[in-house]
Design a protein around this motif. Structure first.
Motif, PDB file in Angstrom:
ATOM      1  N   ILE A 112       1.046  -0.906   0.144  1.00  0.00           N
ATOM      2  CA  ILE A 112      -0.300  -0.053  -0.178  1.00  0.00           C
ATOM      3  C   ILE A 112       1.244   1.363  -0.064  1.00  0.00           C
ATOM      4  O   ILE A 112       0.538   2.183   0.154  1.00  0.00           O
ATOM      5  CB  ILE A 112      -0.615   0.231   1.274  1.00  0.00           C
ATOM      6  CG1 ILE A 112       0.124   0.402   2.681  1.00  0.00           C
ATOM      7  CG2 ILE A 112      -1.927  -0.619   1.358  1.00  0.00           C
ATOM      8  CD1 ILE A 112      -1.098   0.396   3.610  1.00  0.00           C
ATOM      9  N   ALA A 143      -4.790   0.382  -7.954  1.00  0.00           N
ATOM     10  CA  ALA A 143      -4.734   0.002  -6.610  1.00  0.00           C
ATOM     11  C   ALA A 143      -4.386   1.153  -6.097  1.00  0.00           C
ATOM     12  O   ALA A 143      -5.137   1.641  -4.979  1.00  0.00           O
ATOM     13  CB  ALA A 143      -2.674  -1.114  -6.778  1.00  0.00           C
ATOM     14  N   SER A 144      -4.403   2.642  -6.821  1.00  0.00           N
ATOM     15  CA  SER A 144      -4.362   4.240  -5.773  1.00  0.00           C
ATOM     16  C   SER A 144      -5.902   4.530  -6.281  1.00  0.00           C
ATOM     17  O   SER A 144      -5.937   5.100  -4.909  1.00  0.00           O
ATOM     18  CB  SER A 144      -3.259   4.112  -7.214  1.00  0.00           C
ATOM     19  OG  SER A 144      -1.593   4.178  -6.976  1.00  0.00           O
ATOM     20  N   GLN A 146      -8.881   2.617  -5.636  1.00  0.00           N
ATOM     21  CA  GLN A 146      -9.239   1.513  -4.232  1.00  0.00           C
ATOM     22  C   GLN A 146      -8.575   2.928  -3.027  1.00  0.00           C
ATOM     23  O   GLN A 146      -9.849   2.946  -2.104  1.00  0.00           O
ATOM     24  CB  GLN A 146      -8.833   0.795  -3.818  1.00  0.00           C
ATOM     25  CG  GLN A 146      -9.213  -0.312  -5.273  1.00  0.00           C
ATOM     26  CD  GLN A 146      -8.728  -1.886  -5.750  1.00  0.00           C
ATOM     27  OE1 GLN A 146      -9.424  -2.841  -4.913  1.00  0.00           O
ATOM     28  NE2 GLN A 146      -8.418  -2.320  -6.059  1.00  0.00           N
ATOM     29  N   ILE A 290      -5.873  -3.483  -0.446  1.00  0.00           N
ATOM     30  CA  ILE A 290      -5.854  -3.660  -1.546  1.00  0.00           C
ATOM     31  C   ILE A 290      -5.691  -5.201  -1.837  1.00  0.00           C
ATOM     32  O   ILE A 290      -5.331  -5.824  -1.232  1.00  0.00           O
ATOM     33  CB  ILE A 290      -4.864  -2.996  -2.724  1.00  0.00           C
ATOM     34  CG1 ILE A 290      -3.257  -2.790  -1.988  1.00  0.00           C
ATOM     35  CG2 ILE A 290      -5.923  -1.645  -2.607  1.00  0.00           C
ATOM     36  CD1 ILE A 290      -2.516  -2.013  -3.440  1.00  0.00           C
ATOM     37  N   THR A 292      -3.665  -8.297  -2.826  1.00  0.00           N
ATOM     38  CA  THR A 292      -2.651  -8.573  -2.713  1.00  0.00           C
ATOM     39  C   THR A 292      -1.900 -10.056  -2.851  1.00  0.00           C
ATOM     40  O   THR A 292      -2.689 -10.886  -2.237  1.00  0.00           O
ATOM     41  CB  THR A 292      -1.812  -8.177  -1.316  1.00  0.00           C
ATOM     42  OG1 THR A 292      -1.753  -7.029  -1.332  1.00  0.00           O
ATOM     43  CG2 THR A 292       0.081  -8.002  -1.314  1.00  0.00           C
ATOM     44  N   ARG A 310      -5.330  -8.397 -11.201  1.00  0.00           N
ATOM     45  CA  ARG A 310      -5.414  -7.593 -10.597  1.00  0.00           C
ATOM     46  C   ARG A 310      -4.506  -7.090  -9.097  1.00  0.00           C
ATOM     47  O   ARG A 310      -4.756  -6.212  -8.465  1.00  0.00           O
ATOM     48  CB  ARG A 310      -7.176  -7.344 -10.166  1.00  0.00           C
ATOM     49  CG  ARG A 310      -7.861  -6.533 -11.528  1.00  0.00           C
ATOM     50  CD  ARG A 310      -8.682  -6.410 -11.540  1.00  0.00           C
ATOM     51  NE  ARG A 310      -9.275  -5.063 -11.042  1.00  0.00           N
ATOM     52  CZ  ARG A 310      -9.593  -4.213 -12.808  1.00  0.00           C
ATOM     53  NH1 ARG A 310      -8.689  -4.613 -13.588  1.00  0.00           N
ATOM     54  NH2 ARG A 310      -9.086  -2.999 -11.947  1.00  0.00           N
ATOM     55  N   ARG A 312      -1.771  -6.919  -6.121  1.00  0.00           N
ATOM     56  CA  ARG A 312      -0.717  -6.309  -6.054  1.00  0.00           C
ATOM     57  C   ARG A 312       0.076  -6.819  -5.732  1.00  0.00           C
ATOM     58  O   ARG A 312       0.149  -7.688  -5.199  1.00  0.00           O
ATOM     59  CB  ARG A 312      -0.026  -5.194  -5.513  1.00  0.00           C
ATOM     60  CG  ARG A 312       0.624  -4.069  -5.699  1.00  0.00           C
ATOM     61  CD  ARG A 312       0.578  -2.502  -4.819  1.00  0.00           C
ATOM     62  NE  ARG A 312       1.588  -2.181  -4.986  1.00  0.00           N
ATOM     63  CZ  ARG A 312       2.576  -1.426  -5.755  1.00  0.00           C
ATOM     64  NH1 ARG A 312       2.604  -1.370  -6.679  1.00  0.00           N
ATOM     65  NH2 ARG A 312       3.547  -0.833  -5.045  1.00  0.00           N
TER      66      ARG A 312
END
Length: 319
Positions: A112, A143-144, A146, A290, A292, A310, A312
């Motif tokens: 994050i 990611a950003s 969310q 998020i 991961t 999707r 990370r």
């Protein structure tokens, strides 16, 4: 030590031996625990990023989480070349080390840190967000984006509107703080109609991760439908929807829209690192999350080009 070593431009990093860093004034030696795979990390390895030096070999990775020699757990940014974060050990500027909360998992922190920093800096440093305002996140399914939804709500947004194309992720954002969601997979006229009622109610901040056609529709709609004189801070952060857009000049003359950008160059590094610090300390109280997936660093070659997921990717490092 073992590391993800880049031997030439465009070459996939290989898990191999690399000389360990030695102590240097102003730098911290760090035993790495976890490091996320980012677009910048890939671009530097490919030699296509503006900061690429053209010197090989080097260790991939621009940031991560680990322990300093004194045992302090830290997030670190911008290791000293040729060292990187995808290694058992690295060397980072002491000023670029941010202490971690004791209870925060290393892989979560690594995942994050940068996307959360992007959102926090855009809201706080550039938009000067005030609790009680309405925030629209354009491109909220990355990611950003969310994290932007979650951070805006954590910081006291009265209403958060999220847009995106990935239906499943967009729907999930309603459980993460979005008060309403707007799909972007509709034509310009329909999208404009979807924006209209929210704009009429007054949107204070837009965090734009897309640019391109959706941003144009939003800006034109804001000039038309915002209450007269209502100030809107439109913060441009990413451009995966297109690098340029054609905007009628009257949009800015006929409204109180302020166009801003957020990123390295518009926000000083020390303020970006402060944003990382704030995100990491908010992670547990705010429940920031998020998708991961963790992968052992030894498998870096097999997962370097995994761009279909999707989630990370975070590489974990064995001692």
């Amino acid at each position: 030590m073992k590391a993800a070593v880049v031997n030439g431009p465009g070459a996939t990093p290989v898990y191999a031996d690399f000389e360990a860093p030695a102590a240097a004034d102003g730098y911290a030696l760090i035993d790495v625990n976890a490091a996320a795979l980012s677009h910048v990390t890939r671009a530097k390895a490919a030699g296509t990023h503006y900061s690429s030096s053209g010197a090989f070999p080097f260790v991939a990775g621009i940031d991560g989480v680990g322990r300093r020699d004194d045992g302090t757990r830290v997030y670190f940014f911008a290791p000293k070349a040729p060292f990187g974060s995808l290694a058992q050990r690295t060397l980072a500027p002491a000023a670029n080390c941010v202490p971690l909360p004791d209870a925060l998992d290393a892989s979560v922190a690594a995942a994050i840190a940068i996307p959360g920093m992007s959102s926090w800096a855009a809201l706080v440093e550039r938009a000067k967000f005030v609790a009680g305002e309405t925030v629209l996140v354009n491109g909220a399914t990355g990611a950003s984006g969310q994290l932007a939804v979650q951070i805006a709500k954590h910081l006291g947004a009265a209403k958060v509107i999220a847009t995106g194309r990935h239906a499943e992720t967009l729907a999930a954002l309603e459980t993460l703080g979005a008060d309403c969601v707007i799909p972007l997979d509709q034509d310009e006229r329909a999208l404009s109609r979807a924006f209209e009622p929210h704009l009429r109610d007054g949107v204070d901040v837009v965090l734009d991760y897309l640019w391109g056609s959706s941003a144009r529709t939003l800006l034109v709609g804001a000039a038309t439908h915002l209450p007269e004189g209502h100030p809107l801070r439109f913060v441009q952060i990413g451009s995966i929807g297109g690098g340029t857009l054609e905007l009628p000049a009257a949009v800015l003359r006929a409204s109180a829209i302020a166009l801003l950008g957020s990123g390295i160059g518009s926000v000083p590094l020390d303020r970006l690192l402060n944003a990382v610090r704030e995100v990491l300390h908010a992670a547990l109280p705010a429940g920031l999350r998020i998708d991961t997936r963790t992968v052992p660093l030894a498998d870096v070659g097999a997962h370097w080009d995994d761009t279909g997921s999707r989630a990370r990717t975070v590489f974990t490092v064995a001692g």
